[in-house]
Design a protein around this motif. Structure first.
Motif, PDB file in Angstrom:
ATOM      1  N   ASP A  36      31.908 101.089  -2.477  1.00  0.00           N
ATOM      2  CA  ASP A  36      31.767 102.104  -3.522  1.00  0.00           C
ATOM      3  C   ASP A  36      31.845 103.527  -2.978  1.00  0.00           C
ATOM      4  N   GLY A  37      32.086 103.664  -1.673  1.00  0.00           N
ATOM      5  CA  GLY A  37      32.238 104.986  -1.083  1.00  0.00           C
ATOM      6  C   GLY A  37      30.930 105.708  -0.832  1.00  0.00           C
ATOM      7  N   GLN A  38      29.813 105.072  -1.025  1.00  0.00           N
ATOM      8  CA  GLN A  38      28.505 105.698  -0.862  1.00  0.00           C
ATOM      9  C   GLN A  38      27.670 104.985   0.204  1.00  0.00           C
ATOM     10  N   ASN A  39      28.309 104.521   1.263  1.00  0.00           N
ATOM     11  CA  ASN A  39      27.621 103.736   2.294  1.00  0.00           C
ATOM     12  C   ASN A  39      26.966 102.504   1.690  1.00  0.00           C
ATOM     13  N   LYS A  40      27.654 101.919   0.738  1.00  0.00           N
ATOM     14  CA  LYS A  40      27.140 100.732   0.057  1.00  0.00           C
ATOM     15  C   LYS A  40      28.308  99.787  -0.161  1.00  0.00           C
ATOM     16  N   ARG A  41      28.070  98.514   0.084  1.00  0.00           N
ATOM     17  CA  ARG A  41      29.075  97.488  -0.193  1.00  0.00           C
ATOM     18  C   ARG A  41      28.513  96.578  -1.271  1.00  0.00           C
ATOM     19  N   ILE A  42      29.345  96.183  -2.184  1.00  0.00           N
ATOM     20  CA  ILE A  42      28.924  95.331  -3.288  1.00  0.00           C
ATOM     21  C   ILE A  42      29.685  94.021  -3.197  1.00  0.00           C
ATOM     22  N   VAL A  43      28.935  92.927  -3.140  1.00  0.00           N
ATOM     23  CA  VAL A  43      29.531  91.593  -3.136  1.00  0.00           C
ATOM     24  C   VAL A  43      29.175  90.989  -4.484  1.00  0.00           C
ATOM     25  N   GLU A  44      30.193  90.603  -5.222  1.00  0.00           N
ATOM     26  CA  GLU A  44      29.977  90.112  -6.573  1.00  0.00           C
ATOM     27  C   GLU A  44      30.984  89.033  -6.926  1.00  0.00           C
ATOM     28  N   ASP A  45      30.663  88.325  -8.003  1.00  0.00           N
ATOM     29  CA  ASP A  45      31.640  87.376  -8.526  1.00  0.00           C
ATOM     30  C   ASP A  45      32.209  87.944  -9.814  1.00  0.00           C
ATOM     31  N   GLY A  46      33.305  87.391 -10.239  1.00  0.00           N
ATOM     32  CA  GLY A  46      33.987  87.920 -11.410  1.00  0.00           C
ATOM     33  C   GLY A  46      34.099  86.941 -12.559  1.00  0.00           C
ATOM     34  N   VAL A  47      33.188  85.984 -12.624  1.00  0.00           N
ATOM     35  CA  VAL A  47      33.208  85.043 -13.744  1.00  0.00           C
ATOM     36  C   VAL A  47      31.909  85.184 -14.532  1.00  0.00           C
ATOM     37  N   VAL A  48      31.961  84.891 -15.811  1.00  0.00           N
ATOM     38  CA  VAL A  48      30.788  85.089 -16.672  1.00  0.00           C
ATOM     39  C   VAL A  48      29.665  84.119 -16.353  1.00  0.00           C
ATOM     40  N   TYR A  49      29.957  82.990 -15.739  1.00  0.00           N
ATOM     41  CA  TYR A  49      28.925  81.977 -15.490  1.00  0.00           C
ATOM     42  C   TYR A  49      28.375  82.011 -14.062  1.00  0.00           C
ATOM     43  N   GLY A  50      28.754  83.002 -13.278  1.00  0.00           N
ATOM     44  CA  GLY A  50      28.291  83.084 -11.897  1.00  0.00           C
ATOM     45  C   GLY A  50      26.774  83.175 -11.790  1.00  0.00           C
ATOM     46  N   ALA A  51      26.159  84.012 -12.613  1.00  0.00           N
ATOM     47  CA  ALA A  51      24.697  84.152 -12.585  1.00  0.00           C
ATOM     48  C   ALA A  51      24.030  82.850 -13.003  1.00  0.00           C
ATOM     49  N   TRP A  52      24.607  82.161 -13.958  1.00  0.00           N
ATOM     50  CA  TRP A  52      24.038  80.879 -14.386  1.00  0.00           C
ATOM     51  C   TRP A  52      24.044  79.896 -13.222  1.00  0.00           C
ATOM     52  N   GLN A  53      25.140  79.846 -12.487  1.00  0.00           N
ATOM     53  CA  GLN A  53      25.228  78.950 -11.328  1.00  0.00           C
ATOM     54  C   GLN A  53      24.184  79.322 -10.279  1.00  0.00           C
ATOM     55  N   GLU A  54      23.937  80.609 -10.107  1.00  0.00           N
ATOM     56  CA  GLU A  54      22.975  81.070  -9.106  1.00  0.00           C
ATOM     57  C   GLU A  54      21.537  80.728  -9.492  1.00  0.00           C
ATOM     58  N   PHE A  55      21.170  80.958 -10.730  1.00  0.00           N
ATOM     59  CA  PHE A  55      19.760  80.886 -11.119  1.00  0.00           C
ATOM     60  C   PHE A  55      19.356  79.643 -11.905  1.00  0.00           C
ATOM     61  N   ASN A  56      20.300  78.842 -12.324  1.00  0.00           N
ATOM     62  CA  ASN A  56      19.965  77.683 -13.148  1.00  0.00           C
ATOM     63  C   ASN A  56      20.335  76.351 -12.508  1.00  0.00           C
ATOM     64  N   ASN A  57      20.302  76.303 -11.194  1.00  0.00           N
ATOM     65  CA  ASN A  57      20.608  75.032 -10.548  1.00  0.00           C
ATOM     66  C   ASN A  57      19.456  74.059 -10.795  1.00  0.00           C
ATOM     67  N   GLN A  58      19.772  72.814 -10.844  1.00  0.00           N
ATOM     68  CA  GLN A  58      18.795  71.791 -11.211  1.00  0.00           C
ATOM     69  C   GLN A  58      18.052  71.195 -10.016  1.00  0.00           C
ATOM     70  N   ARG A  59      18.429  71.557  -8.823  1.00  0.00           N
ATOM     71  CA  ARG A  59      17.816  70.950  -7.642  1.00  0.00           C
ATOM     72  C   ARG A  59      16.599  71.726  -7.135  1.00  0.00           C
ATOM     73  N   GLY A  60      16.319  72.860  -7.734  1.00  0.00           N
ATOM     74  CA  GLY A  60      15.171  73.643  -7.307  1.00  0.00           C
ATOM     75  C   GLY A  60      15.392  74.408  -6.009  1.00  0.00           C
ATOM     76  N   LYS A  61      16.606  74.386  -5.497  1.00  0.00           N
ATOM     77  CA  LYS A  61      16.921  75.113  -4.271  1.00  0.00           C
ATOM     78  C   LYS A  61      17.383  76.519  -4.613  1.00  0.00           C
ATOM     79  N   ALA A  62      17.362  77.372  -3.634  1.00  0.00           N
ATOM     80  CA  ALA A  62      17.899  78.717  -3.823  1.00  0.00           C
ATOM     81  C   ALA A  62      19.383  78.616  -4.149  1.00  0.00           C
TER      82      ALA A  62
END
Length: 86
Positions: A36-62
Protein backbone atom coordinates in the motif's frame (compact mmCIF):
# COMPACT_ATOMS: atom_id res chain seq x y z
CA UNK A 1 13.49 -3.52 7.29
CA UNK A 2 11.22 -3.08 4.24
CA UNK A 3 12.80 -6.12 2.64
CA UNK A 4 12.06 -8.18 5.75
CA UNK A 5 8.47 -6.93 5.72
CA UNK A 6 8.04 -7.93 2.08
CA UNK A 7 9.63 -11.34 2.62
CA UNK A 8 7.34 -11.98 5.61
CA UNK A 9 4.28 -10.95 3.59
CA UNK A 10 5.18 -13.29 0.75
CA UNK A 11 5.86 -16.06 3.26
CA UNK A 12 2.39 -15.47 4.70
CA UNK A 13 0.92 -15.64 1.20
CA UNK A 14 2.73 -18.90 0.41
CA UNK A 15 1.82 -20.49 3.74
CA UNK A 16 -1.83 -19.44 3.37
CA UNK A 17 -1.99 -20.90 -0.14
CA UNK A 18 -0.41 -24.14 1.07
CA UNK A 19 -2.92 -24.48 3.91
CA UNK A 20 -6.03 -23.42 2.03
CA UNK A 21 -8.81 -25.97 1.70
CA UNK A 22 -9.29 -26.73 -1.98
CA UNK A 23 -12.43 -27.67 -3.84
CA UNK A 24 -12.17 -25.61 -7.02
CA UNK A 25 -8.88 -23.80 -6.34
CA UNK A 26 -10.50 -20.36 -6.56
CA UNK A 27 -9.70 -19.42 -2.96
CA UNK A 28 -6.07 -20.48 -3.25
CA UNK A 29 -5.67 -18.67 -6.56
CA UNK A 30 -7.20 -15.47 -5.14
CA UNK A 31 -4.71 -15.05 -2.27
CA UNK A 32 -2.28 -12.25 -3.04
CA UNK A 33 0.01 -9.67 -1.44
CA UNK A 34 -0.17 -5.96 -2.15
CA UNK A 35 1.98 -3.03 -1.09
CA UNK A 36 0.00 0.00 0.00
CA UNK A 37 3.05 2.28 -0.13
CA UNK A 38 2.92 3.03 3.60
CA UNK A 39 5.43 0.46 4.90
CA UNK A 40 2.55 -1.98 5.07
CA UNK A 41 1.86 -5.15 3.11
CA UNK A 42 -1.62 -6.58 2.84
CA UNK A 43 -2.20 -10.28 2.25
CA UNK A 44 -5.78 -11.00 1.34
CA UNK A 45 -8.04 -13.30 -0.58
CA UNK A 46 -10.40 -12.21 -3.30
CA UNK A 47 -13.39 -14.50 -2.85
CA UNK A 48 -16.53 -13.76 -0.85
CA UNK A 49 -16.31 -17.00 1.15
CA UNK A 50 -12.68 -16.68 2.27
CA UNK A 51 -13.59 -15.39 5.74
CA UNK A 52 -16.13 -18.18 6.14
CA UNK A 53 -13.43 -20.75 5.38
CA UNK A 54 -11.12 -19.10 7.91
CA UNK A 55 -13.53 -18.76 10.82
CA UNK A 56 -16.16 -21.45 10.34
CA UNK A 57 -14.14 -24.62 10.05
CA UNK A 58 -15.72 -27.59 11.75
CA UNK A 59 -12.58 -29.15 13.20
CA UNK A 60 -12.02 -26.52 15.87
CA UNK A 61 -8.54 -25.78 14.55
CA UNK A 62 -7.19 -22.39 13.65
CA UNK A 63 -7.98 -21.31 10.12
CA UNK A 64 -5.54 -21.38 7.24
CA UNK A 65 -4.71 -17.65 7.47
CA UNK A 66 -4.22 -17.84 11.22
CA UNK A 67 -1.77 -20.73 10.90
CA UNK A 68 0.02 -18.95 8.06
CA UNK A 69 0.21 -15.73 10.11
CA UNK A 70 1.90 -17.54 12.97
CA UNK A 71 4.56 -18.95 10.65
CA UNK A 72 5.13 -15.56 8.99
CA UNK A 73 5.35 -13.81 12.38
CA UNK A 74 8.02 -16.26 13.55
CA UNK A 75 10.00 -15.56 10.36
CA UNK A 76 9.52 -11.78 10.65
CA UNK A 77 10.68 -11.52 14.26
CA UNK A 78 13.61 -13.86 13.67
CA UNK A 79 14.76 -11.71 10.75
CA UNK A 80 14.34 -8.50 12.76
CA UNK A 81 16.35 -9.98 15.60
CA UNK A 82 19.12 -10.82 13.16
CA UNK A 83 19.02 -7.30 11.74
CA UNK A 84 19.29 -5.77 15.21
CA UNK A 85 22.35 -7.88 16.04
CA UNK A 86 24.28 -6.42 13.11
Amino acid sequence: AREILSKAAFKLEAEAKAGTPVLTGALRASIHTRDDGQNKRIVEDGVVYGAWQEFNNQRGKAGFFTRASEAAADFFFSELEGLMKK
